[in-house]
Design a protein around this motif. Structure first.
Motif, mmCIF file in Angstrom:
data_model
loop_
_atom_site.group_PDB
_atom_site.id
_atom_site.type_symbol
_atom_site.label_atom_id
_atom_site.label_comp_id
_atom_site.label_asym_id
_atom_site.label_seq_id
_atom_site.Cartn_x
_atom_site.Cartn_y
_atom_site.Cartn_z
ATOM 1 N N LEU A 139 33.854 10.464 61.084
ATOM 2 C CA LEU A 139 35.148 10.489 61.760
ATOM 3 C C LEU A 139 35.843 11.829 61.592
ATOM 4 O O LEU A 139 36.452 12.353 62.523
ATOM 5 C CB LEU A 139 36.044 9.374 61.217
ATOM 6 C CG LEU A 139 35.544 7.947 61.436
ATOM 7 C CD1 LEU A 139 36.461 6.968 60.733
ATOM 8 C CD2 LEU A 139 35.452 7.640 62.922
ATOM 9 N N ALA A 140 35.794 12.373 60.399
ATOM 10 C CA ALA A 140 36.400 13.670 60.096
ATOM 11 C C ALA A 140 35.942 14.071 58.709
ATOM 12 O O ALA A 140 35.353 13.270 57.972
ATOM 13 C CB ALA A 140 37.931 13.617 60.170
ATOM 14 N N GLY A 141 36.213 15.310 58.330
ATOM 15 C CA GLY A 141 35.787 15.743 57.015
ATOM 16 C C GLY A 141 36.308 17.119 56.655
ATOM 17 O O GLY A 141 36.983 17.774 57.450
ATOM 18 N N CYS A 142 35.985 17.556 55.450
ATOM 19 C CA CYS A 142 36.389 18.874 54.986
ATOM 20 C C CYS A 142 35.469 19.319 53.864
ATOM 21 O O CYS A 142 34.838 18.495 53.190
ATOM 22 C CB CYS A 142 37.845 18.875 54.519
ATOM 23 S SG CYS A 142 38.095 18.031 52.928
ATOM 24 N N SER A 143 35.394 20.625 53.667
ATOM 25 C CA SER A 143 34.647 21.176 52.546
ATOM 26 C C SER A 143 35.535 21.195 51.315
ATOM 27 O O SER A 143 36.748 21.378 51.404
ATOM 28 C CB SER A 143 34.168 22.590 52.872
ATOM 29 O OG SER A 143 33.299 22.593 53.984
ATOM 30 N N ALA A 144 34.926 21.017 50.143
ATOM 31 C CA ALA A 144 35.682 21.009 48.891
ATOM 32 C C ALA A 144 34.772 21.466 47.757
ATOM 33 O O ALA A 144 33.681 20.921 47.582
ATOM 34 C CB ALA A 144 36.248 19.621 48.597
ATOM 35 N N ASP A 145 35.221 22.440 47.014
ATOM 36 C CA ASP A 145 34.447 22.983 45.899
ATOM 37 C C ASP A 145 34.669 22.097 44.680
ATOM 38 O O ASP A 145 35.493 22.390 43.816
ATOM 39 C CB ASP A 145 34.870 24.422 45.620
ATOM 40 C CG ASP A 145 33.961 25.108 44.612
ATOM 41 O OD1 ASP A 145 32.908 24.523 44.281
ATOM 42 O OD2 ASP A 145 34.306 26.213 44.148
ATOM 43 N N LEU A 146 33.933 20.998 44.611
ATOM 44 C CA LEU A 146 34.202 19.966 43.614
ATOM 45 C C LEU A 146 33.120 19.820 42.551
ATOM 46 O O LEU A 146 33.249 19.025 41.627
ATOM 47 C CB LEU A 146 34.434 18.616 44.310
ATOM 48 C CG LEU A 146 33.385 18.167 45.349
ATOM 49 C CD1 LEU A 146 32.155 17.562 44.720
ATOM 50 C CD2 LEU A 146 34.029 17.210 46.351
ATOM 51 N N ARG A 147 32.061 20.600 42.646
ATOM 52 C CA ARG A 147 30.931 20.448 41.721
ATOM 53 C C ARG A 147 30.985 21.471 40.591
ATOM 54 O O ARG A 147 31.383 22.620 40.785
ATOM 55 C CB ARG A 147 29.615 20.577 42.485
ATOM 56 C CG ARG A 147 28.386 20.383 41.621
ATOM 57 C CD ARG A 147 27.096 20.560 42.384
ATOM 58 N NE ARG A 147 25.947 20.416 41.482
ATOM 59 C CZ ARG A 147 25.407 21.417 40.809
ATOM 60 N NH1 ARG A 147 25.903 22.644 40.937
ATOM 61 N NH2 ARG A 147 24.382 21.205 39.988
ATOM 62 N N ASN A 148 30.550 21.041 39.404
ATOM 63 C CA ASN A 148 30.455 21.912 38.220
ATOM 64 C C ASN A 148 31.765 22.627 37.906
ATOM 65 O O ASN A 148 31.781 23.818 37.572
ATOM 66 C CB ASN A 148 29.332 22.933 38.391
ATOM 67 C CG ASN A 148 28.012 22.422 37.823
ATOM 68 O OD1 ASN A 148 27.942 21.326 37.257
ATOM 69 N ND2 ASN A 148 26.964 23.209 37.972
ATOM 70 N N GLN A 149 32.873 21.895 38.042
ATOM 71 C CA GLN A 149 34.171 22.458 37.693
ATOM 72 C C GLN A 149 34.468 22.199 36.213
ATOM 73 O O GLN A 149 34.067 21.181 35.662
ATOM 74 C CB GLN A 149 35.275 21.845 38.563
ATOM 75 C CG GLN A 149 35.136 22.146 40.047
ATOM 76 C CD GLN A 149 35.388 23.609 40.372
ATOM 77 O OE1 GLN A 149 35.755 24.399 39.512
ATOM 78 N NE2 GLN A 149 35.188 23.975 41.630
#
Length: 296
Positions: A139-149
């Protein structure tokens, strides 16, 4: 929420889990950083709230470097529960809502940046296509820098009066950032909340640290009181099919790619605009010249 009682594969109050899921005092690990694992955790109590907000504290981490990790984590509000399957460790052709935190790009032709968060509503008839990262049903989406934080990462899912909103807090700013906002979403009551994760040839640790559900106090029209919300079918009122959508760097969607005739029309409109501006400019310049001569 932590601290969790029990350890290993012991049962938890109000929660069931399957597969590789392991419980520690500080988190619930859906999959370890090992290949070909899948696990899930599901609440036993169906949700009869018409308006709610779910806050999830999670962590995705592992030893894999860029594009050498996967596959991701999914949050669910569905009729089915505790059913393993190919969609991030859970059942395909589900009934309800899924939020995917996809960490690996299976589609080599994609322009989107991973990790990528997307939403899908299903009435049981749609199939999630892994080879295309679910783009056909997204339906919709976005990129997110969520790994290895090295800091806490959170996701919020809000459903109220037919509007689905997904927000992230993954930048250690202690503030929500909009990711998805869709109107016209219809979800029944009586479904279950859960989370699942899966690994394939690549792997990661997928941890749930907490899942908190809040009731939203919202006024509804009088006609809503006559609706049996347990009987409605999950659906979304869209102006176009999700399959018509293509990637947009902003994380939203635009219509299909520019074909030859579309490019021609754009160039023609641009050329006409330049000609009109030139003619108007020439007329204005000539008038000013005549006025200057008259005053002279």
């Amino acid at each position: 929420m932590k601290p969790y009682q029990g350890a290993g594969s012991a049962a938890m109050p109000l929660w069931d889990f399957t597969g590789s899921t392991m419980v520690t005092s500080q988190y619930v690990r859906l999959t370890p950083d090992e290949r070909s694992r899948e696990g899930s955790i599901w609440n036993r109590v169906p949700c009869f709230l018409k308006d709610w907000e779910l806050h999830v504290h999670f962590r995705i981490h592992g030893a894999g470097k860029k594009n050498l990790h996967g596959d991701g984590l999914a949050l669910w509000y569905t009729q089915e529960r505790l059913t393993p399957g190919p969609v991030f460790g859970s059942k395909d052709n589900f009934h309800g809502l899924a939020i995917f935190l996809d960490t690996y790009p299976n589609d080599e032709a994609t322009e989107r940046v991973f990790p990528y968060i997307s939403a899908m509503v299903n009435n049981g008839s749609l199939t999630y296509e892994h080879s295309k990262d679910g783009r056909g049903t997204e339906l919709a989406g976005c990129s997110a820098d969520l790994r290895n934080q090295n800091h806490d990462t959170f996701l919020a899912v809000r459903y109220s009066r037919g509007r689905l909103t997904v927000m992230t807090d993954v930048e250690d700013k202690n503030e929500w950032k909009n990711c998805i906002d869709i109107a016209g979403v219809q979800l029944p009551t009586g479904y279950f909340f859960g989370a699942s994760a899966g690994t394939g040839d690549l792997s990661d640790n997928h941890d749930i640290i907490s899942m908190k559900l809040f009731q939203l106090m919202v006024e509804h029209p009088l006609e809503d009181e006559t609706v049996d919300w347990t009987k409605i079918e999950p659906r979304v009122s869209l102006l176009k099919s999700p399959k018509d959508n293509v990637d947009d760097p902003t994380g939203n969607f635009r219509s299909g790619p520019l074909t030859g005739w579309k490019v021609f029309l754009l160039l023609l409109c641009a050329l006409l605009g330049i000609i009109v501006c030139a003619v108007v400019g020439a007329v204005v310049f000539q008038k000013r010249q005549e006025r200057n001569k008259r005053f002279y």
